[in-house]
Design a protein around this motif. Structure first.
Motif, PDB file in Angstrom:
ATOM      1  N   CYS A 253      -8.757  50.318  -4.560  1.00 35.88           N
ATOM      2  CA  CYS A 253      -9.864  50.972  -5.267  1.00 35.88           C
ATOM      3  C   CYS A 253     -10.425  50.075  -6.364  1.00 35.88           C
ATOM      4  O   CYS A 253      -9.786  49.120  -6.812  1.00 35.88           O
ATOM      5  CB  CYS A 253      -9.398  52.294  -5.880  1.00 35.88           C
ATOM      6  SG  CYS A 253      -8.891  53.529  -4.670  1.00 35.88           S
ATOM      7  N   MET A 254     -11.630  50.428  -6.771  1.00 34.01           N
ATOM      8  CA  MET A 254     -12.324  49.716  -7.846  1.00 34.01           C
ATOM      9  C   MET A 254     -12.960  50.763  -8.753  1.00 34.01           C
ATOM     10  O   MET A 254     -13.396  51.824  -8.303  1.00 34.01           O
ATOM     11  CB  MET A 254     -13.385  48.790  -7.244  1.00 34.01           C
ATOM     12  CG  MET A 254     -14.245  48.051  -8.259  1.00 34.01           C
ATOM     13  SD  MET A 254     -15.180  46.684  -7.501  1.00 34.01           S
ATOM     14  CE  MET A 254     -16.116  47.533  -6.210  1.00 34.01           C
ATOM     15  N   ASP A 255     -13.028  50.466 -10.054  1.00 36.81           N
ATOM     16  CA  ASP A 255     -13.649  51.386 -11.007  1.00 36.81           C
ATOM     17  C   ASP A 255     -14.386  50.582 -12.060  1.00 36.81           C
ATOM     18  O   ASP A 255     -13.956  49.479 -12.431  1.00 36.81           O
ATOM     19  CB  ASP A 255     -12.585  52.267 -11.678  1.00 36.81           C
ATOM     20  CG  ASP A 255     -13.207  53.301 -12.611  1.00 36.81           C
ATOM     21  OD1 ASP A 255     -14.225  53.908 -12.241  1.00 36.81           O
ATOM     22  OD2 ASP A 255     -12.673  53.489 -13.723  1.00 36.81           O
ATOM     23  N   ILE A 256     -15.504  51.124 -12.524  1.00 41.36           N
ATOM     24  CA  ILE A 256     -16.246  50.544 -13.651  1.00 41.36           C
ATOM     25  C   ILE A 256     -16.197  51.541 -14.790  1.00 41.36           C
ATOM     26  O   ILE A 256     -16.464  52.736 -14.597  1.00 41.36           O
ATOM     27  CB  ILE A 256     -17.703  50.229 -13.269  1.00 41.36           C
ATOM     28  CG1 ILE A 256     -17.751  49.258 -12.096  1.00 41.36           C
ATOM     29  CG2 ILE A 256     -18.456  49.644 -14.465  1.00 41.36           C
ATOM     30  CD1 ILE A 256     -19.143  48.967 -11.582  1.00 41.36           C
ATOM     31  N   ALA A 257     -15.855  51.077 -15.976  1.00 41.44           N
ATOM     32  CA  ALA A 257     -15.795  51.964 -17.137  1.00 41.44           C
ATOM     33  C   ALA A 257     -17.149  52.626 -17.356  1.00 41.44           C
ATOM     34  O   ALA A 257     -18.200  52.022 -17.120  1.00 41.44           O
ATOM     35  CB  ALA A 257     -15.382  51.178 -18.383  1.00 41.44           C
ATOM     36  N   GLY A 258     -17.123  53.864 -17.797  1.00 41.94           N
ATOM     37  CA  GLY A 258     -18.357  54.597 -18.015  1.00 41.94           C
ATOM     38  C   GLY A 258     -19.277  53.948 -19.013  1.00 41.94           C
ATOM     39  O   GLY A 258     -20.490  54.186 -19.010  1.00 41.94           O
ATOM     40  N   GLN A 259     -18.723  53.099 -19.872  1.00 43.26           N
ATOM     41  CA  GLN A 259     -19.536  52.375 -20.844  1.00 43.26           C
ATOM     42  C   GLN A 259     -20.299  51.219 -20.200  1.00 43.26           C
ATOM     43  O   GLN A 259     -21.158  50.606 -20.840  1.00 43.26           O
ATOM     44  CB  GLN A 259     -18.659  51.840 -21.986  1.00 43.26           C
ATOM     45  CG  GLN A 259     -18.022  52.918 -22.858  1.00 43.26           C
ATOM     46  CD  GLN A 259     -16.919  53.681 -22.152  1.00 43.26           C
ATOM     47  OE1 GLN A 259     -16.248  53.148 -21.254  1.00 43.26           O
ATOM     48  NE2 GLN A 259     -16.726  54.937 -22.514  1.00 43.26           N
TER      49      GLN A 259
ATOM     50  N   PHE B 247     -10.476  53.806 -15.510  1.00 45.87           N
ATOM     51  CA  PHE B 247     -10.588  53.691 -16.956  1.00 45.87           C
ATOM     52  C   PHE B 247     -10.581  55.083 -17.575  1.00 45.87           C
ATOM     53  O   PHE B 247     -11.088  56.050 -16.981  1.00 45.87           O
ATOM     54  CB  PHE B 247     -11.884  52.976 -17.346  1.00 45.87           C
ATOM     55  CG  PHE B 247     -11.864  51.502 -17.075  1.00 45.87           C
ATOM     56  CD1 PHE B 247     -11.289  50.623 -17.977  1.00 45.87           C
ATOM     57  CD2 PHE B 247     -12.423  50.987 -15.907  1.00 45.87           C
ATOM     58  CE1 PHE B 247     -11.272  49.256 -17.727  1.00 45.87           C
ATOM     59  CE2 PHE B 247     -12.418  49.635 -15.645  1.00 45.87           C
ATOM     60  CZ  PHE B 247     -11.841  48.751 -16.565  1.00 45.87           C
ATOM     61  N   SER B 248     -10.023  55.197 -18.757  1.00 45.93           N
ATOM     62  CA  SER B 248     -10.102  56.468 -19.483  1.00 45.93           C
ATOM     63  C   SER B 248     -11.555  56.741 -19.857  1.00 45.93           C
ATOM     64  O   SER B 248     -12.385  55.828 -19.878  1.00 45.93           O
ATOM     65  CB  SER B 248      -9.228  56.409 -20.741  1.00 45.93           C
ATOM     66  OG  SER B 248      -9.705  55.419 -21.639  1.00 45.93           O
ATOM     67  N   PRO B 249     -11.904  57.982 -20.149  1.00 50.95           N
ATOM     68  CA  PRO B 249     -13.303  58.296 -20.449  1.00 50.95           C
ATOM     69  C   PRO B 249     -13.918  57.456 -21.550  1.00 50.95           C
ATOM     70  O   PRO B 249     -15.100  57.113 -21.475  1.00 50.95           O
ATOM     71  CB  PRO B 249     -13.249  59.778 -20.844  1.00 50.95           C
ATOM     72  CG  PRO B 249     -12.087  60.317 -20.063  1.00 50.95           C
ATOM     73  CD  PRO B 249     -11.079  59.203 -20.063  1.00 50.95           C
ATOM     74  N   ASP B 250     -13.141  57.090 -22.582  1.00 49.31           N
ATOM     75  CA  ASP B 250     -13.712  56.286 -23.667  1.00 49.31           C
ATOM     76  C   ASP B 250     -13.553  54.787 -23.440  1.00 49.31           C
ATOM     77  O   ASP B 250     -13.942  53.981 -24.286  1.00 49.31           O
ATOM     78  CB  ASP B 250     -13.116  56.681 -25.017  1.00 49.31           C
ATOM     79  CG  ASP B 250     -11.624  56.365 -25.136  1.00 49.31           C
ATOM     80  OD1 ASP B 250     -11.035  55.813 -24.167  1.00 49.31           O
ATOM     81  OD2 ASP B 250     -11.036  56.668 -26.191  1.00 49.31           O
ATOM     82  N   GLY B 251     -12.984  54.387 -22.302  1.00 47.82           N
ATOM     83  CA  GLY B 251     -12.864  52.971 -21.955  1.00 47.82           C
ATOM     84  C   GLY B 251     -11.770  52.227 -22.674  1.00 47.82           C
ATOM     85  O   GLY B 251     -11.625  51.019 -22.487  1.00 47.82           O
ATOM     86  N   THR B 252     -10.941  52.918 -23.467  1.00 43.93           N
ATOM     87  CA  THR B 252      -9.912  52.222 -24.242  1.00 43.93           C
ATOM     88  C   THR B 252      -8.615  52.024 -23.463  1.00 43.93           C
ATOM     89  O   THR B 252      -7.770  51.230 -23.875  1.00 43.93           O
ATOM     90  CB  THR B 252      -9.601  52.978 -25.536  1.00 43.93           C
ATOM     91  OG1 THR B 252      -9.081  54.284 -25.212  1.00 43.93           O
ATOM     92  CG2 THR B 252     -10.854  53.115 -26.388  1.00 43.93           C
ATOM     93  N   ARG B 253      -8.417  52.774 -22.372  1.00 43.96           N
ATOM     94  CA  ARG B 253      -7.203  52.645 -21.564  1.00 43.96           C
ATOM     95  C   ARG B 253      -7.587  52.414 -20.099  1.00 43.96           C
ATOM     96  O   ARG B 253      -8.629  52.884 -19.629  1.00 43.96           O
ATOM     97  CB  ARG B 253      -6.335  53.896 -21.652  1.00 43.96           C
ATOM     98  CG  ARG B 253      -6.236  54.505 -23.037  1.00 43.96           C
ATOM     99  CD  ARG B 253      -5.437  53.670 -24.018  1.00 43.96           C
ATOM    100  NE  ARG B 253      -5.493  54.285 -25.341  1.00 43.96           N
ATOM    101  CZ  ARG B 253      -5.655  53.633 -26.466  1.00 43.96           C
ATOM    102  NH1 ARG B 253      -5.771  52.315 -26.455  1.00 43.96           N
ATOM    103  NH2 ARG B 253      -5.693  54.268 -27.621  1.00 43.96           N
ATOM    104  N   LEU B 254      -6.713  51.724 -19.398  1.00 41.29           N
ATOM    105  CA  LEU B 254      -6.874  51.528 -17.959  1.00 41.29           C
ATOM    106  C   LEU B 254      -5.595  51.982 -17.277  1.00 41.29           C
ATOM    107  O   LEU B 254      -4.486  51.639 -17.717  1.00 41.29           O
ATOM    108  CB  LEU B 254      -7.136  50.059 -17.639  1.00 41.29           C
ATOM    109  CG  LEU B 254      -7.168  49.699 -16.144  1.00 41.29           C
ATOM    110  CD1 LEU B 254      -8.350  50.391 -15.451  1.00 41.29           C
ATOM    111  CD2 LEU B 254      -7.240  48.191 -15.951  1.00 41.29           C
TER     112      LEU B 254
ATOM    113  N   ASN C 262      -7.217  59.328 -22.940  1.00 39.93           N
ATOM    114  CA  ASN C 262      -7.650  58.392 -23.985  1.00 39.93           C
ATOM    115  C   ASN C 262      -6.502  58.011 -24.915  1.00 39.93           C
ATOM    116  O   ASN C 262      -6.610  57.037 -25.658  1.00 39.93           O
ATOM    117  CB  ASN C 262      -8.779  58.991 -24.824  1.00 39.93           C
ATOM    118  CG  ASN C 262     -10.074  59.124 -24.052  1.00 39.93           C
ATOM    119  OD1 ASN C 262     -10.350  58.336 -23.152  1.00 39.93           O
ATOM    120  ND2 ASN C 262     -10.866  60.116 -24.388  1.00 39.93           N
ATOM    121  N   ALA C 263      -5.414  58.796 -24.885  1.00 42.96           N
ATOM    122  CA  ALA C 263      -4.285  58.560 -25.790  1.00 42.96           C
ATOM    123  C   ALA C 263      -3.451  57.382 -25.307  1.00 42.96           C
ATOM    124  O   ALA C 263      -3.393  57.070 -24.113  1.00 42.96           O
ATOM    125  CB  ALA C 263      -3.428  59.813 -25.904  1.00 42.96           C
TER     126      ALA C 263
END
Length: 612
Positions: free
Chosen positions: A205-211, A266-273, A342-343
């Motif tokens: 799979c591949m993902d791009i952060a929402g940001q 990615f987490s919703p805020d992009g801080t975690r993968l 996000n935690a």
């Protein structure tokens, strides 16, 4: 996708008859109906949560749970990690692109072995939808990786896949005019055949952060019989679609460590993968989800195990509630989830049996969702930041360039000009109409009134000590403020320094000026010794007067303490030998010098001590 911009409810159809609805912050399971898929799938609801259609990449089902007309034989596959991706048309409500990816580069199916798209029109078939266009080929020889992210302009969409036997990423842009591209980027590690010359490394799979700034992709490398789980975390530019270098993580690939990477999110805020890894460790089944801290200086070194399970963990997918859901294989009938993704670390809240799907099997895949319903793109109501400009002192450029990426605006001014920048030289109203590529029209105007007020204090200048300077402001100002705190039009100054004047005219326009004044000694400086030692050593042996300017007349006189004259001379270079006893003596120097057309005169007095 890691984004959670959409807040509308969703209905996911996945696995073998499994279904799940996420609405009002709560997730509940339902009987998913006819869908059968080992891995990838996609579904879409409208903004109110009403089901539109769903697909496993091969067949498209309408909201009546029947296959749509012409809805069979799509170029995806039920055993493709990210078999399908649904993207609404830009500016054409009711139509949708269904992008499909092949299973192991098409080796499991005779359909097109790469990225293709079909079109669903929900206005057809009595509102149940119809596949009106099918299997339009875009890119041959692609892997199972397929994701999307909103373009930086907030309206268009990037659809991204990966090439086979290469390190190429292909970014296609969905716009109001269709599908453009691809933008080809070479980054990360190439995805190559395994040692058996098969296509297993294409899975993942591949993902791009929402940001829109980070991309993660995973697969398994087989340089030996022991699989190596590989993860690339790269930079993504959602303005250009370009993928560029980042960092990589590998695990396994040696004796006793046969691992594969499958899901990334990615987490919703992009801080975690989050990265799901499964396989065999010393012959024992192993599965784990690892978290990376994307805020760290070296994110690749922050891998933390945040979930383990007996069954393999497959797709990781963010829901509209902000939780990350985990697909489970090996006959499991539930979906796990991270409740606070996000935690950092274990605070992410792993819920091993989050949602039961019994009696339906969940399998590897969850709906390949992304930011489907964003807020409407805002190009700004005002392209000119003010309504009236009344303080321009001279001609200036008015710039209304629209910076929205990939736009080719048409500019029309009431002056007849058609450029984004025009030069304003006269008072008046200036109006512009800007037409964007999808027909959106921006209108704005500006009234310009030129101010003719100036506040020149003249050049910097030097003035003799003892004189004063008058600084004068302009006549047409309504207020004056000097750096001396005076508020009159004219001030008089007699000290060196920088003087600032700020004035305002009747229009409320402010202008200012600064002048530097240097007050200096305009006299002719005189240099006279205060001690002489007439002992013949040629050091300070005599008394003489020196000046810094040419003299017209001069007279030097020396007296003792009782007033007796000891020496007198009008010679310009007169020298007194100091042939007197040790003691202190009085001198007087009278002189004149030219200062332009004026003759200035001076008298200096002092004393000198004779020492032997």
């Amino acid at each position: 996708m890691g984004a959670v911009a959409q807040t509308h409810p969703v209905r996911w159809y996945f696995g073998f008859g499994a279904g799940m609805e996420i609405a009002d912050g709560a997730a509940t399971a339902f009987d998913g109906g006819p869908l059968e898929t080992d891995e990838g799938c996609a579904s879409i609801c409208d903004a109110d949560g009403n089901l539109l259609f769903f697909t496993n990449g091969e067949r498209v089902y309408g909201n009546d749970l029947d296959v749509m007309p012409n809805g069979s034989g799509l170029a995806g596959h039920f055993s493709t990690a990210q078999s399908a991706l649904i993207v609404p048309f830009v500016g054409d409500e009711g139509k949708y692109y269904v992008f499909t990816a092949p299973s192991q580069v098409g080796s499991w199916t005779a359909t097109f072995p790469g990225l293709a798209y079909s079109v669903v029109d929900m206005s057809m078939n009595g509102g149940l939808g119809d596949v009106t266009i099918k299997n339009i080929e875009l890119q041959e020889q692609t892997t199972e990786h397929l994701t999307a992210v909103r373009h930086a302009n907030g309206r268009d969409v990037w659809v991204v896949t990966h090439g086979w036997e290469s390190d190429a990423f292909y970014s296609y842009m969905v716009t109001c005019t269709g599908i453009e591209g691809p933008i080809v980027s070479n980054a990360g590690e190439p995805i190559l055949q395994d040692i058996w010359e098969q296509y297993v490394p294409a899975i993942g799979c591949m993902d791009i952060a929402g940001q829109g700034d980070q991309l993660a992709i995973t697969w398994a490398g087989f340089e030996s019989e022991d699989g190596r789980a590989h993860l690339d975390v790269l930079s993504f530019d959602n303005t250009t679609g370009i993928v560029s270098e980042g960092f990589a993580v590998d695990d396994g690939g040696d004796a006793g460590q046969n691992l594969r990477g499958y899901g990334v999110q990615f987490s919703p805020d992009g801080t975690r993968l989050y990265w799901s890894v499964h396989g065999l460790v010393d012959g024992t089944a192993f599965t784990e989800v690892r978290q990376f801290d994307m805020t760290a200086g070296d994110p690749g070194s922050t891998s933390t195990s945040v979930a383990t399970a007996w069954s393999a963990i497959g797709t990781l997918q963010t829901g509209p509630d902000g939780m990350i859901y985990c697909a489970m294989l090996d006959g499991e009938m539930h979906v796990s989830r991270f409740t606070t993704p996000n935690a950092l670390g274990m605070a992410c809240g792993f819920d091993a049996v989050g949602i039961s799907t019994a009696p339906n099997l969940a399998t590897w895949g969850l709906s390949n969702d992304w930011d489907t319903y964003p807020e409407e793109a805002d190009f700004g109501e005002l392209i000119i930041p003010m309504d009236t400009l009344v303080c321009a002192g001279s001609a200036f450029d008015l710039d209304v360039t629209v910076l929205a990426p990939f736009e080719d605006p048409i500019y029309v001014w009431n002056t007849g000009e058609t450029t984004p920048v025009i030069t304003i030289e006269d008072d008046g109203w200036y109006r512009v109409e800007v037409t964007l590529s999808c027909g959106q029209v921006l209108l704005d105007s500006l009234e310009v009134v030129f101010s003719n007020m100036t506040a020149s204090l003249g050049p910097d200048r030097s003035i003799c000590i003892g004189d004063s300077a008058a600084l004068v402001g302009p006549e047409n100002a309504t207020s004056y403020l000097w750096s001396t705190a005076e508020t009159t039009r004219v001030i008089h100054v007699d000290a060196s320094g920088e003087y600032l004047l700020q004035v305002q005219d009747a229009l409320g326009c402010d202008v200012s000026d600064v002048v530097v004044l240097d007050f200096y000694d305009c006299t002719c400086p005189v240099y006279v010794p205060n001690t002489i030692t007439p002992n013949g050593d040629l050091i300070n042996d005599v008394f003489a007067v020196a000046t810094a300017c040419p003299l017209i007349t001069s007279k030097v006189m020396l007296h003792d303490r009782w007033g007796h004259e000891l020496f007198s001379s009008t010679e310009a270079n007169a020298v007194w030998p100091g042939d007197v006893p040790i003691g202190t003596y009085i001198w007087t120097f009278q002189y004149s010098w030219p200062d332009g057309d004026v003759v200035r005169r001076g008298v200096k007095r002092g004393h000198v001590t004779v020492v032997r």
